[in-house]
Every structure is written in structure tokens, then in C-alpha cells.
Design a protein around this motif. Structure first.
Motif, mmCIF file in Angstrom:
data_model
loop_
_atom_site.group_PDB
_atom_site.id
_atom_site.type_symbol
_atom_site.label_atom_id
_atom_site.label_comp_id
_atom_site.label_asym_id
_atom_site.label_seq_id
_atom_site.Cartn_x
_atom_site.Cartn_y
_atom_site.Cartn_z
ATOM 1 N N TYR A 1 0.792 -1.219 0.000
ATOM 2 C CA TYR A 1 0.000 0.000 0.000
ATOM 3 C C TYR A 1 0.832 1.280 0.000
ATOM 4 O O TYR A 1 0.257 2.380 0.015
ATOM 5 C CB TYR A 1 -0.909 0.016 1.238
ATOM 6 C CG TYR A 1 -1.779 -1.201 1.365
ATOM 7 C CD1 TYR A 1 -2.748 -1.496 0.414
ATOM 8 C CD2 TYR A 1 -1.636 -2.075 2.445
ATOM 9 C CE1 TYR A 1 -3.560 -2.613 0.531
ATOM 10 C CE2 TYR A 1 -2.440 -3.203 2.572
ATOM 11 C CZ TYR A 1 -3.396 -3.465 1.618
ATOM 12 O OH TYR A 1 -4.191 -4.575 1.737
ATOM 13 N N GLY B 1 -1.365 7.066 -4.867
ATOM 14 C CA GLY B 1 -2.338 6.913 -5.940
ATOM 15 C C GLY B 1 -2.694 5.455 -6.148
ATOM 16 O O GLY B 1 -2.301 4.565 -5.388
ATOM 17 N N ASP B 2 -3.475 5.191 -7.189
ATOM 18 C CA ASP B 2 -3.808 3.817 -7.560
ATOM 19 C C ASP B 2 -2.689 3.290 -8.446
ATOM 20 O O ASP B 2 -2.600 3.624 -9.623
ATOM 21 C CB ASP B 2 -5.148 3.779 -8.299
ATOM 22 C CG ASP B 2 -6.304 4.164 -7.392
ATOM 23 O OD1 ASP B 2 -6.487 3.480 -6.371
ATOM 24 O OD2 ASP B 2 -7.006 5.148 -7.697
ATOM 25 N N PRO C 1 -1.191 -0.209 -9.296
ATOM 26 C CA PRO C 1 -1.125 -1.671 -9.241
ATOM 27 C C PRO C 1 0.265 -2.184 -9.583
ATOM 28 O O PRO C 1 0.900 -1.734 -10.535
ATOM 29 C CB PRO C 1 -2.150 -2.113 -10.286
ATOM 30 C CG PRO C 1 -2.314 -0.934 -11.193
ATOM 31 C CD PRO C 1 -2.101 0.274 -10.351
ATOM 32 N N ARG D 1 -9.139 7.783 -16.378
ATOM 33 C CA ARG D 1 -9.841 6.526 -16.175
ATOM 34 C C ARG D 1 -9.339 5.447 -17.139
ATOM 35 O O ARG D 1 -9.144 4.289 -16.736
ATOM 36 C CB ARG D 1 -11.347 6.750 -16.360
ATOM 37 C CG ARG D 1 -12.184 5.469 -16.326
ATOM 38 C CD ARG D 1 -12.071 4.732 -14.991
ATOM 39 N NE ARG D 1 -12.608 5.519 -13.913
ATOM 40 C CZ ARG D 1 -13.897 5.516 -13.551
ATOM 41 N NH1 ARG D 1 -14.761 4.768 -14.202
ATOM 42 N NH2 ARG D 1 -14.294 6.252 -12.537
ATOM 43 N N LEU E 1 -5.875 4.292 -15.879
ATOM 44 C CA LEU E 1 -6.024 3.525 -14.638
ATOM 45 C C LEU E 1 -6.538 2.126 -14.934
ATOM 46 O O LEU E 1 -6.027 1.127 -14.408
ATOM 47 C CB LEU E 1 -6.971 4.244 -13.676
ATOM 48 C CG LEU E 1 -6.459 5.488 -12.969
ATOM 49 C CD1 LEU E 1 -7.593 6.145 -12.176
ATOM 50 C CD2 LEU E 1 -5.296 5.156 -12.031
ATOM 51 N N ASP E 2 -7.556 2.037 -15.770
ATOM 52 C CA ASP E 2 -8.128 0.734 -16.114
ATOM 53 C C ASP E 2 -7.113 -0.132 -16.848
ATOM 54 O O ASP E 2 -7.031 -1.345 -16.616
ATOM 55 C CB ASP E 2 -9.378 0.921 -16.983
ATOM 56 C CG ASP E 2 -10.556 1.489 -16.208
ATOM 57 O OD1 ASP E 2 -10.505 1.487 -14.957
ATOM 58 O OD2 ASP E 2 -11.527 1.941 -16.853
ATOM 59 N N ALA F 1 -4.534 -1.459 -14.331
ATOM 60 C CA ALA F 1 -5.125 -2.455 -13.439
ATOM 61 C C ALA F 1 -5.423 -3.757 -14.187
ATOM 62 O O ALA F 1 -5.277 -4.850 -13.615
ATOM 63 C CB ALA F 1 -6.406 -1.910 -12.818
#
Length: 577
Positions: free
Chosen positions: A325, A329-330, A332, A444, A447-448, A451
Motif C-alpha cells: 500500500y 495513488g492507484d 497496481p 480513467r 487507470l483501467d 489495473a
């Protein structure tokens, strides 16, 4: 006159302790190498004082005719080259009434913290015999005596001594062999050592195994800043990378190291850095850049006791939360953990392959108990071969769509300089061509994409090592696996069938496979070496643990022993009943 010798079991555990310069660790390393030459498996751990270099030390060696993955619950023999500050290691020297303590005849008696349990004490003229040999050392006489007790041949001890002392001059090596002979003459020779196939066994540390795995995977650039207990990995790689047209560079700090690795990887070279918890903390901003720019790299975190400077010379599994963690930010990325010394090789090779294939960051969580320990092991298997980086093929559209969405999230990553493949790679969010963008749709989309690469990963059977069957289930990760496997075997032998799930791939978590492996378990314990139960909390957050699962966690610096896991499980079940 030889002293009386107690029978030695086909397996056992001994420890050697002494002040700096007395050769406790060298003695243990030679003994381990000699056992390996006799076809015996072994595990050697070391402990040092808080000053890291110099001062007192203790080495613990467990041996058996089968692979050894953890220390036992008690010592059969303790050799004290001296007793200076031995109190610092009392928790790591589990003596009892059946332990034999050896020392020199001229030494003061062992302290009460060692003899209060009723352990037997015997004295040998170690220093006196060493003084009869020019350049002789008492620890080498003691080594001969220990080898005699274990039934090791003079040839095995001598060959092991020559190997470990290869960097010493001829006179020093000759004196060592003479001392070995003198030590062998102090005891009745044992003859009950199991002898296996020495030709098939390897002698290596976890840090060396990790370095080998990196080389196997094609890593050709390493930048790092030295830090205990990861430095030996860098020292092992330094002379070997140039032999494979690679390079290791010592950076001025961890921030520089991670950015150098990002640059090398962007240039098309599989790259790696190694550090410990404090260094990983400094690297996380750079790791965010690598995730955002989809630049593959591997970070080996050889964990130690924390927080802050903590306990640099001791082990703990307390960086999992940071690894999972800590990126902003996000972001992965992959998190893996080797399950043993030999598995450091397999896991590093697999981690590099995954990072290159998915164009992302892989953090590999080794620790001091793996990295700085040495073992006689079977040769590590090769990791599965993964497709390499996706590169542009055929005619290209203009502008080049480096970050174009795809079904699996992967997109072609060209080497710099390829015609028609110019693009921007930076930490700013961007559109499919790499042009910086603050549009919600572009954010978006990217990010997608990032991920999707990890969510769609099929890790195959290597996500975990699963052993045994039963309604009791022990879930663990990393260096705790060896003790957990042995604890489960003891529970099963005692009529309490127990299965083990040891996670090698922690992120992305193989949720469906883990739920299937947990199916039917009436009791579940998550065993790890940190205070807060970090894996337990992560698995709960991932919604894979049923309500009956509980944490079995404690901090370091002592590694788990099988007996305490068995006791905790049985005590908990008795309380539930």
C-alpha cells in the motif's frame, strides 16, 4: 586422551558463539560445507550484535538427511569459543537439560543464563592445542572436535576448510588443517552420520540465490545503495554481471538507485535494485513513476526489524504493508515473497519475468532470515518462461500509441531510437500516445489499463505452495513457511491433520484459487512474523478469509520455531472447545 562421546542422532542442531575475531561464523561455515560434502542437508543462521560489524556473534546450524527449512526448538550442542556478551543471544540459544555445552578448559564457566536449565558442560584443551601449531587458532581445533563428534571425515573437513579459507595465504590454510587434525584427536570418532549424494547439493545463501535468479531471468543492470541485510546480494552480483555484459553501479543513495534502474529499464535492459525497509521507503516515489510510465523493474527488499533503523541485524516480516500500500495513488504492482533459501532463486527469476511481461513494478520481500542464512539445498528449479516485453511489430500508426488500451492491458514498449516510436514516458497522467493529459476520460482509461494487466494475470500453480490435507489450515508467507510446514507435519503426525498454504504471490492475490484451497477448513490461522498481522489484515481486505480465521502473529527478531506454532494452534483449539 579422547573424551567420551555421546551418540549423535541422524539430525541435530548446534550453535557456536564467540567475540569478534574468534571465528564463530567461519567455524560454522566450514562445518556446513563439510556436511554438504558428506551429502547432508543443513541450514546456517547467524546473529550479530547491534553494531552490525565486529563484536560478538552466534551461528546456529541444523543438519539432517532431508532438506532443512527452519531451526529446531532446542540445541543439542553449544560451543562457546568465549562467553563475551553471550547474554545478548540467550533467546537464540535454546538450551535445555539435554544440551551439551563445550568450552575451552581455560575459559570461565558459562553464565547461569545457559546452565540454569541443567545443561551439561565439558571442557577441551582447544587453546592449548592451537598454541602447539604455528599460526594455530582455537576455533579450528574446535571445528575438528565438532567434526569428530558428527562423524565427518578428515577429507570432508579439510576440503571444506580449503573452500571457505580460499582467500587466505598458504600458511594460514596449512595451520587450519593442522588444527583440524588436532581437534579430531580430542574426541572419539563418530560413525553415524548419514551420507547422501553430495554431488547434487548446492551451498548458497538466500542473497546469493536471489542474485542467481536475477541473472537467470536476464537482469543486466543493477543500481543500489548498500544496506544491511541486502548488501551481500549486491556483493555477489558485482563480479558476475560484467561476465554477462551487465553492470552494477553503487548509487549515492536509494533515490538515485531506483531512478537509475528506471532509466536502464526504459532503455530496454532488465534491471533490479536491492534494499531493506528504510531504502524501500525512499524509493516509493520512483516506483510510482515506473508504474505510471509502465516501465518494468524489480526491487528486492531484504526485510529487517523496524521501524526506522530498527534492528538491522535481525529478521522481521514487517514491510508487507509498505510493499502493498505504500505507493501513492492507484498504482497496481506485483508483490512476491520467496518461501525459502533455494526459493529465493525461483521467486526472483519469476518476479523479473512477470515484471517484464506486464511492464510494471515487482517488489520481492525476502528478509534477513533468508538473505543472510546459508543452506545445503537441492538445486533450485527454473521459473516458468513468460513472454518478454511486447515490442512494436509491423507498420506503425502515427502518432505512436505507446499506451493504447488493449484487452490484456499490455501495449508495445519499443527500445529508444526506433523509427516512428517516439513517445513521452513520465509521471504525469497521459493519453494513449503519452501526451500529458488531465482529462477525466484519459485518467480513467489509463487507470483501467494498468489495473487490467494485473487483474487478468493467470499465475498458474506457482502463486502458492500447498501441502497436506485436513480441517486445520495454516496460511503463511515468506520466511515463516519453513517453520509452518514443519509445524503442520508435527500436527498431522500427532493425529491433527493440517494443511498449509504458503503464499508466494501476494499481489495480485489469486483470490479464487485461495478460496478453493481454504475450502472445508474448520480452523484457519494466518502465521507471520510481525506485530500487527499484516497478511491477515490484507486477506480480510481482499474478502477471502472466512469468519473462523484468526491471526497468529508476533514480531521478530526471533524467527518462528515449529514447536511454538504447534503449541499455539493446540492451545487455541482447546480454548475453543
Amino acid at each position: 586422551m579422547p573424551c567420551n562421546r555421546d551418540p549423535v542422532a541422524p539430525e541435530g542442531m548446534l550453535a557456536i558463539t564467540g567475540a569478534g575475531g574468534h571465528g564463530a561464523l567461519t567455524t560454522a561455515q566450514i562445518l556446513l560445507a563439510a556436511l554438504g560434502r558428506a551429502g547432508v542437508h543443513g541450514l546456517l543462521t547467524r546473529a550479530a550484535g547491534p553494531q552490525i560489524r565486529g563484536g560478538e556473534s552466534a551461528a546456529t546450524l541444523r543438519f539432517a538427511s532431508r532438506p532443512v527449512a527452519c531451526m529446531a526448538d532446542r540445541l543439542d550442542l553449544l560451543l562457546g569459543l568465549d562467553w563475551a556478551n553471550v547474554e545478548r543471544f540467550v533467546d537464540e540459544l535454546p538450551v535445555d537439560a539435554d544440551t551439551l555445552i563445550l568450552q575451552d578448559v581455560a575459559s570461565a564457566p558459562p553464565p547461569p543464563c545457559l546452565t540454569g536449565c541443567g545443561a551439561r558442560v565439558r571442557a577441551l584443551p582447544l587453546a592449548a592445542r592451537a598454541a602447539e601449531i604455528p599460526g594455530g587458532r582455537a576455533n579450528m581445533v574446535a571445528l575438528g572436535a565438532l567434526g569428530g563428534w558428527l562423524g565427518l571425515s578428515h577429507a570432508a573437513l579439510s576440503a571444506a576448510s580449503e573452500r571457505v579459507l580460499a582467500s587466505k595465504d598458504a600458511a594460514t590454510r596449512a595451520a587450519a588443517i593442522a588444527c583440524l587434525e588436532a581437534g579430531l584427536g580430542l574426541v572419539e570418532q563418530g560413525g553415524c552420520r548419514p551420507v547422501g549424494d553430495a554431488a547434487g547439493l548446492w551451498n548458497l545463501s538466500g542473497n546469493e540465490a536471489a542474485g542467481l535468479g536475477a541473472l537467470r531471468a536476464g537482469v543486466r543492470f543493477v543500481a543500489a545503495y548498500p544496506i544491511t541485510p541486502a548488501t551481500e546480494l549486491l556483493e555477489w552480483l558485482a563480479p558476475r554481471l560484467p561476465q554477462r555484459d551487465g553492470q552494477l553501479l553503487q548509487a549515492e543513495d536509494e533515490l538515485a538507485a531506483v531512478n537509475m534502474v528506471i532509466g536502464a529499464s526504459f532503455g530496454g535492459v532488465a534491471a533490479l535494485t536491492a534494499t531493506s525497509g528504510p531504502g524501500l521507503s525512499l524509493m516509493v516515489e520512483g516506483l510510482g513513476l515506473a508504474v505510471a510510465s509502465e516501465t518494468p523493474l524489480v526491487v528486492v527488499d531484504v526485510q529487517r526489524g523496524g521501524p526506522s533503523t530498527g534492528i538491522p541485524t535481525k529478521t522481521e516480516q514487517s514491510d508487507l504493508g509498505l510493499a502493498l500500500y505504500g505507493l501513492h495513488g492507484d498504482a497496481p504492482h506485483l508483490v512476491l515473497a520467496p518461501l525459502g533459501i533455494a526459493d529465493c532463486c525461483f521467486t526472483l527469476e519469476w518476479a523479473v519475468g512477470l515484471a517484464e511481461h506486464l511492464q510494471t513494478v515487482a517488489i520481492v520481500l525476502s528478509d534477513q532470515a533468508l538473505g543472510q542464512s546459508r543452506a545445503i539445498v537441492d538445486p533450485p528449479p527454473r521459473a516458468p518462461l513468460l513472454p518478454p516485453r511486447l515490442v512494436p511489430d509491423g507498420p506503425l500508426d502515427a502518432p505512436f500509441q505507446r499506451y493504447a488500451p488493449s484487452v490484456d492491458g499490455r501495449s508495445p514498449m519499443p527500445a529508444p531510437g526506433r523509427s516512428g516510436c517516439r513517445y513521452v514516458a513520465e509521471g504525469l497522467e497521459h493519453d494513449a500516445s503519452g501526451t500529458p493529459s488531465s482529462l477525466a476520460a484519459d485518467h480513467r482509461q489509463q487507470l483501467d489499463k494498468r489495473a487490467r494487466k494485473l487483474d487478468g494475470l493467470d499465475p498458474g500453480p506457482d502463486w502458492a505452495e500447498i501441502r497436506g490435507r485436513g480441517t486445520r489450515c495454516l496460511v503463511t508467507w515468506g520466511s515463516s513457511a519453513g517453520a509452518v510446514f514443519e509445524a503442520a507435519a508435527r500436527l498431522t503426525a500427532a493425529g491433527h491433520p493440517t494443511r498449509v498454504i504458503a503464499l508466494r504471490l501476494i499481489a495480485p492475490l489469486a483470490r479464487a484459487a485461495l478460496r478453493e484451497a481454504l475450502d472445508g477448513a474448520a480452523w484457519i490461522w494466518v502465521v507471520e512474523l510481525n506485530q500487527d498481522g499484516q497478511l491477515f489484515a490484507h486477506l480480510h481486505a481482499q474478502r477471502v478469509l472466512p469468519p473462523q480465521a484468526r491471526a497468529l502473529a508476533r514480531p521478530g527478531p526471533l524467527a518462528w520455531r515449529p514447536g511454538e506454532i504447534v503449541a499455539a494452534v493446540l492451545d487455541a483449539e482447546e480454548t475453543d472447545d
